[in-house]
Design an enzyme around this catalytic site. Structure first.
Site, short mmCIF file in Angstrom:
data_model
loop_
_atom_site.label_atom_id
_atom_site.label_comp_id
_atom_site.label_asym_id
_atom_site.label_seq_id
_atom_site.Cartn_x
_atom_site.Cartn_y
_atom_site.Cartn_z
N ILE A 112 0.84 -1.21 0.00
CA ILE A 112 0.00 0.00 0.00
C ILE A 112 0.87 1.25 0.00
CG2 ILE A 112 -1.94 1.21 1.09
CD1 ILE A 112 -2.70 -1.42 2.45
N LYS A 162 -2.07 -4.38 15.93
CA LYS A 162 -2.58 -3.14 15.30
C LYS A 162 -3.52 -2.41 16.27
CE LYS A 162 -1.90 -1.80 11.66
NZ LYS A 162 -0.80 -0.99 11.04
N THR A 214 -6.30 -1.12 10.39
CA THR A 214 -7.08 -2.13 9.68
C THR A 214 -8.45 -2.35 10.33
OG1 THR A 214 -7.14 -4.53 9.31
CG2 THR A 214 -5.73 -3.80 11.06
N ASP A 215 -9.39 -2.88 9.56
CA ASP A 215 -10.71 -3.23 10.14
C ASP A 215 -10.60 -4.45 11.04
OD1 ASP A 215 -10.30 -5.15 8.15
OD2 ASP A 215 -12.21 -4.80 7.12
N GLU A 216 -9.45 -5.16 10.97
CA GLU A 216 -9.33 -6.41 11.75
C GLU A 216 -9.31 -6.14 13.26
OE1 GLU A 216 -6.75 -9.37 10.04
OE2 GLU A 216 -6.90 -8.44 8.07
N LEU A 257 -4.38 -13.31 -0.27
CA LEU A 257 -5.27 -14.16 -1.08
C LEU A 257 -5.25 -13.85 -2.59
CD1 LEU A 257 -7.49 -16.41 -1.05
CD2 LEU A 257 -9.15 -14.55 -1.03
N THR A 260 7.53 -4.47 15.78
CA THR A 260 7.37 -3.46 14.71
C THR A 260 6.09 -2.66 14.89
OG1 THR A 260 8.65 -4.71 13.11
CG2 THR A 260 7.02 -3.18 12.23
N TYR A 285 -1.74 -10.45 14.77
CA TYR A 285 -1.62 -9.26 13.92
C TYR A 285 -2.62 -8.20 14.34
CZ TYR A 285 -2.73 -6.29 9.88
OH TYR A 285 -3.02 -5.21 9.08
N PRO A 290 -5.37 -22.79 -2.54
CA PRO A 290 -5.75 -23.22 -1.19
C PRO A 290 -6.87 -22.36 -0.60
CG PRO A 290 -3.63 -22.07 -1.16
CD PRO A 290 -4.09 -22.07 -2.58
N ASN A 292 -14.62 -15.68 0.18
CA ASN A 292 -13.34 -16.02 -0.45
C ASN A 292 -13.54 -16.90 -1.69
OD1 ASN A 292 -12.02 -14.62 1.55
ND2 ASN A 292 -11.74 -16.44 2.85
P1 NAD Z 1 3.26 -4.84 3.42
O1 NAD Z 1 3.58 -6.01 4.30
O2 NAD Z 1 3.10 -5.05 1.96
O3 NAD Z 1 4.40 -3.73 3.60
C1 NAD Z 1 4.93 -3.38 4.84
C2 NAD Z 1 6.17 -2.53 4.60
O4 NAD Z 1 6.67 -2.12 5.89
C3 NAD Z 1 7.29 -3.26 3.88
O5 NAD Z 1 7.85 -2.44 2.88
C4 NAD Z 1 8.29 -3.54 4.99
O6 NAD Z 1 9.64 -3.60 4.52
C5 NAD Z 1 8.08 -2.34 5.90
N1 NAD Z 1 8.47 -2.63 7.28
C6 NAD Z 1 8.14 -3.70 8.02
N2 NAD Z 1 8.72 -3.64 9.24
C7 NAD Z 1 9.44 -2.47 9.25
C8 NAD Z 1 10.26 -1.84 10.21
N3 NAD Z 1 10.48 -2.39 11.41
N4 NAD Z 1 10.85 -0.66 9.89
C9 NAD Z 1 10.64 -0.10 8.66
N5 NAD Z 1 9.89 -0.66 7.71
C10 NAD Z 1 9.29 -1.84 8.00
O7 NAD Z 1 1.97 -4.19 4.07
P2 NAD Z 1 0.73 -3.48 3.37
O8 NAD Z 1 -0.24 -4.51 2.98
O9 NAD Z 1 1.24 -2.50 2.39
O10 NAD Z 1 0.11 -2.71 4.63
C11 NAD Z 1 0.58 -1.42 4.98
C12 NAD Z 1 -0.18 -0.94 6.21
O11 NAD Z 1 -1.57 -0.93 5.93
C13 NAD Z 1 0.01 -1.82 7.44
O12 NAD Z 1 0.11 -0.98 8.56
C14 NAD Z 1 -1.26 -2.65 7.50
O13 NAD Z 1 -1.57 -3.00 8.82
C15 NAD Z 1 -2.26 -1.67 6.93
N6 NAD Z 1 -3.43 -2.27 6.25
C16 NAD Z 1 -3.23 -3.21 5.27
C17 NAD Z 1 -4.35 -3.73 4.61
C18 NAD Z 1 -4.20 -4.73 3.49
O14 NAD Z 1 -5.20 -5.24 2.99
N7 NAD Z 1 -2.99 -5.03 3.02
C19 NAD Z 1 -5.64 -3.30 4.97
C20 NAD Z 1 -5.78 -2.34 5.98
C21 NAD Z 1 -4.66 -1.84 6.62
P1 TYD Z 2 -5.55 -12.49 3.46
O1 TYD Z 2 -5.34 -12.02 2.07
O2 TYD Z 2 -4.44 -13.16 4.19
O3 TYD Z 2 -6.09 -11.21 4.28
P2 TYD Z 2 -6.69 -11.13 5.79
O4 TYD Z 2 -6.46 -12.39 6.49
O5 TYD Z 2 -5.90 -10.01 6.37
O6 TYD Z 2 -8.14 -10.80 5.62
O7 TYD Z 2 -6.80 -13.47 3.46
C1 TYD Z 2 -8.05 -13.08 2.96
C2 TYD Z 2 -9.03 -14.21 3.21
O8 TYD Z 2 -8.64 -15.33 2.40
C3 TYD Z 2 -9.02 -14.73 4.63
O9 TYD Z 2 -10.35 -15.10 5.00
C4 TYD Z 2 -8.14 -15.97 4.58
C5 TYD Z 2 -8.38 -16.50 3.19
N1 TYD Z 2 -7.22 -17.20 2.55
C6 TYD Z 2 -7.42 -18.47 1.99
O10 TYD Z 2 -8.53 -19.05 2.02
N2 TYD Z 2 -6.35 -19.08 1.40
C7 TYD Z 2 -5.10 -18.50 1.36
O11 TYD Z 2 -4.15 -19.14 0.84
C8 TYD Z 2 -4.93 -17.19 1.91
C9 TYD Z 2 -3.59 -16.52 1.89
C10 TYD Z 2 -6.03 -16.58 2.50
#
Ligand code: NAD
Ligand code: TYD
Length: 360
Positions: free
Chosen positions: A13, A166, A136-138, A202, A102, A162, A217, A261
């Site tokens: 992101i 958060k 996150t919404d989690e 996913l 972290t 996780y 999976p 899913n």
């Molecule tokens: P990501 O895992 O793709 O990226 C995380 C980044 O943070 C990486 O570039 C990593 O190198 C860096 N990082 C990790 N630990 C670090 C540290 N100690 N110091 C400096 N950099 C560090 O994550 P993402 O999916 O891009 O998510 C970004 C943020 O958005 C997170 O805070 C996550 O909780 C939040 N978020 C993600 C989602 C989603 O669907 N992916 C949804 C809602 C919120």
């Molecule tokens: P994921 O992308 O890991 O996001 P989050 O757990 O943060 O919502 O997973 C999305 C949904 O897909 C979650 O219900 C778990 C499911 N999932 C699978 O069924 N198979 C997989 O291999 C993965 C990675 C996730």
């Protein structure tokens, strides 16, 4: 010229946000990207902008107080967008400790550094400074099938390590707002998808496996529901909250795209069949027979669904890209970036995959 400090800007992101901001503001802003490049951080995500004079990359861990203090010593920061985190639920179940370090301690380090730079001797803050904590919404836990939504006032009830990390960081940000009047926002967003997403999540995992004829999976009964948002809509929401939000507030961000899913997997398979030209050898790999029900995730949250009413009413943000369009854009991006996928799935990824799924 405003200076943004983006943490975790080499991740999924964060890198999309940096691209979005340069597309929108061009050379009228400066961005400093602080990222220690864990397995999820990838500088390839930023190749097109890395030579810009108004972009600076610092390979620094957000838990490293001295290095973070140095960056603040050398730069006057106007906006902090804090993405850096360990972000994958399955990894948090296997190894929770790094999530606490972290996500909790790292957030505290960032808050302290910003507070030190922005606070005036009388306890007020320099004008027009903002810290946005990306969450996150989690943190709200799990909803029953087909019933209810997460509001900003919903109880915080995280289940996975996780989500707990958060939620802890959200509470620390709130404590700095309530105790010190610190100028921060918290945003709680639903599941994102789009370019540069690491294939442990996913959607990119299913796209990549399907193209290679590998098993898809599905955890449990496949009926867990997530609320999917195209990543550019998230970037836009963050920018709008920074400029129009009420300081100290929490905003939910969601896509109105609730899907099971298993539905997501069928949409991906259908879209791949539709988009791959006849004669492309990958087309013959695409098959429903690849779907494989596997052991459920421990503590698997059943359903997430965001009510984005507050951000719409106060700020005017709404998602623009619905799932049918977003998934096509995402798949088109993965078609055009086969090398990106090849690079991120070489090396450590193969070991992760084998450990996690028990197959290659
Ligand atoms: P990501 O895992 O793709 O990226 C995380 C980044 O943070 C990486 O570039 C990593 O190198 C860096 N990082 C990790 N630990 C670090 C540290 N100690 N110091 C400096 N950099 C560090 O994550 P993402 O999916 O891009 O998510 C970004 C943020 O958005 C997170 O805070 C996550 O909780 C939040 N978020 C993600 C989602 C989603 O669907 N992916 C949804 C809602 C919120
Ligand atoms: P994921 O992308 O890991 O996001 P989050 O757990 O943060 O919502 O997973 C999305 C949904 O897909 C979650 O219900 C778990 C499911 N999932 C699978 O069924 N198979 C997989 O291999 C993965 C990675 C996730």
């Amino acid at each position: 010229m405003k200076t943004y400090l983006v943490t975790g800007g080499a991740g999924f992101i964060g890198s999309n946000f940096i691209h979005y901001m340069f597309r929108k503001y061009g050379d009228t802003i400066r961005i400093i990207n602080v990222d220690c490049l864990t397995y999820a951080g990838n500088l390839e995500n930023l190749r097109e902008i890395e030579d810009k004079p108004n972009y600076i990359f610092k390979k620094v861990d957000i838990c490293d107080e001295d290095a973070i203090t140095r960056i603040f010593g050398e730069n006057e920061i106007d906006r902090i967008v804090h993405f850096a985190a360990e972000s994958h639920v399955d990894r948090s179940i296997r190894n929770p400790n790094v999530f606490m370090k972290t996500n909790v301690i790292g957030t505290l380090t960032m808050l302290n550094a910003a507070k030190n730079q922005w606070e005036l001797p009388d306890g007020s803050y320099k004008p027009d400074k903002r810290f946005l904590h990306v969450s996150t919404d989690e943190v709200y836990g799990s909803l029953p099938d087909g019933d209810g939504y997460f509001y900003e006032t919903s109880p915080i009830d995280p289940h996975s390590p996780y989500a707990a990390s958060k939620a802890s960081s959200d509470f620390i940000v709130k404590a700095y707002v309530d105790t010190f009047g610190f100028p921060a926002f918290i945003t709680n967003c639903s599941n994102n998808y789009g370019p540069y997403q690491f294939p442990e999540k996913l959607i990119p995992l299913i796209i990549n496996n399907a193209l290679h004829g590998k098993q898809l999976p599905v955890y449990g009964d496949g009926k867990n529901v997530r609320d999917w948002l195209y990543v550019d809509d998230h970037a836009k929401a963050i920018d709008m909250v920074l400029e129009k939000g009420r300081l100290g507030e929490r905003y939910n961000i969601g896509g109105h795209n609730e899907k099971q899913n298993i539905e997501i997997i069928h949409i991906i398979l259908d879209t791949l069949r539709e988009m791959l030209p006849d004669g492309d050898p990958r087309k013959q790999n695409i098959s429903d027979n690849l779907i494989s029900y596997v052991e459920d995730r421990k503590g698997h949250d059943r359903r997430y669904a965001i009510a984005p009413d507050k951000i719409k009413a106060e700020i005017g943000w709404e998602p623009e890209i619905m799932f049918e369009e977003g998934i096509k854009k995402t798949i088109a991006w993965f078609f055009e970036h086969e090398d990106w996928m090849k690079n991120v799935t070489s090396g450590d990824y193969a070991k992760y995959y084998q450990d996690m799924y028990g197959v290659k």
